[in-house]
Design a protein around this motif. Structure first.
Motif, PDB file in Angstrom:
ATOM      1  N   ASN A   1       0.831  -1.207   0.000  1.00  0.00           N
ATOM      2  CA  ASN A   1       0.000   0.000   0.000  1.00  0.00           C
ATOM      3  C   ASN A   1       0.868   1.261   0.000  1.00  0.00           C
ATOM      4  N   LEU A   2       1.970   1.210   0.718  1.00  0.00           N
ATOM      5  CA  LEU A   2       2.888   2.348   0.780  1.00  0.00           C
ATOM      6  C   LEU A   2       3.544   2.578  -0.577  1.00  0.00           C
ATOM      7  N   GLU A   3       3.949   1.490  -1.231  1.00  0.00           N
ATOM      8  CA  GLU A   3       4.561   1.613  -2.561  1.00  0.00           C
ATOM      9  C   GLU A   3       3.540   2.127  -3.576  1.00  0.00           C
ATOM     10  N   GLN A   4       2.311   1.659  -3.487  1.00  0.00           N
ATOM     11  CA  GLN A   4       1.273   2.136  -4.384  1.00  0.00           C
ATOM     12  C   GLN A   4       1.005   3.630  -4.157  1.00  0.00           C
ATOM     13  N   GLU A   5       0.996   4.013  -2.902  1.00  0.00           N
ATOM     14  CA  GLU A   5       0.773   5.427  -2.567  1.00  0.00           C
ATOM     15  C   GLU A   5       1.927   6.282  -3.082  1.00  0.00           C
ATOM     16  N   ILE A   6       3.160   5.789  -2.963  1.00  0.00           N
ATOM     17  CA  ILE A   6       4.333   6.512  -3.466  1.00  0.00           C
ATOM     18  C   ILE A   6       4.253   6.619  -4.981  1.00  0.00           C
TER      19      ILE A   6
END
Length: 124
Positions: A4-9
C-alpha cells in the motif's frame, strides 16, 4: 502494508509528474502570452502616435482654414476648397473624442484639447 505504501508513493510520483507537466505547459503559455503582449503594446504605441498625428493635423487644418474669434473658430468657411478639409477635421476630432464646444448663436467651435499631451503639437 508495504505494498500500500509503494502504491501510494507511485500514485504521488505520477501526480507530481502530471503537475510538473502542467506547470511546464503553463510556463510556455505564459511566455507566449508575454510575446503577444509585447507585439500588441507595439501596435498600441503606433496607434497612439497615429491618433496624435491625426489630431494634430485636424487642429492644424482648422486653425489654418478657419477665422479666429474669441468665441472660437468659425467653421462655416466661405471658400469651397476649404470646406471639405474643415468638415473632415471636425469629424475626426469628434471620432477620437476631442471635446468641442459649439456656439448656438454663431457657426463657431471651441476645441478643448490638452495640447501638452500631444508630442506633435508645436513641432513643424
Amino acid at each position: 502494508m508495504s505494498l500500500n505504501l509503494e502504491q501510494e508513493i507511485d500514485r504521488l510520483n505520477s501526480k507530481i509528474m502530471m503537475l510538473t507537466r502542467d506547470l511546464d505547459r503553463k510556463h510556455r503559455e505564459c511566455a507566449e502570452l508575454q510575446k503577444q503582449l509585447s507585439v500588441l503594446s507595439e501596435h498600441v504605441l503606433r496607434d497612439e502616435w497615429i491618433v496624435d498625428y491625426a489630431v494634430w493635423q485636424a487642429i492644424h487644418d482648422l486653425e489654418s482654414r478657419c477665422r479666429h474669434y474669441p468665441t472660437g473658430l468659425e467653421i462655416k468657411v466661405q471658400d469651397k476648397a476649404n470646406s471639405v478639409p474643415v468638415e473632415y477635421a471636425l469629424k475626426l476630432l469628434e471620432l477620437v473624442g476631442v471635446e468641442m464646444v459649439k456656439n448656438d448663436h454663431f457657426p463657431n467651435v471651441k476645441i478643448i484639447y490638452d495640447r501638452s499631451q500631444n508630442p506633435l503639437v508645436g513641432k513643424s
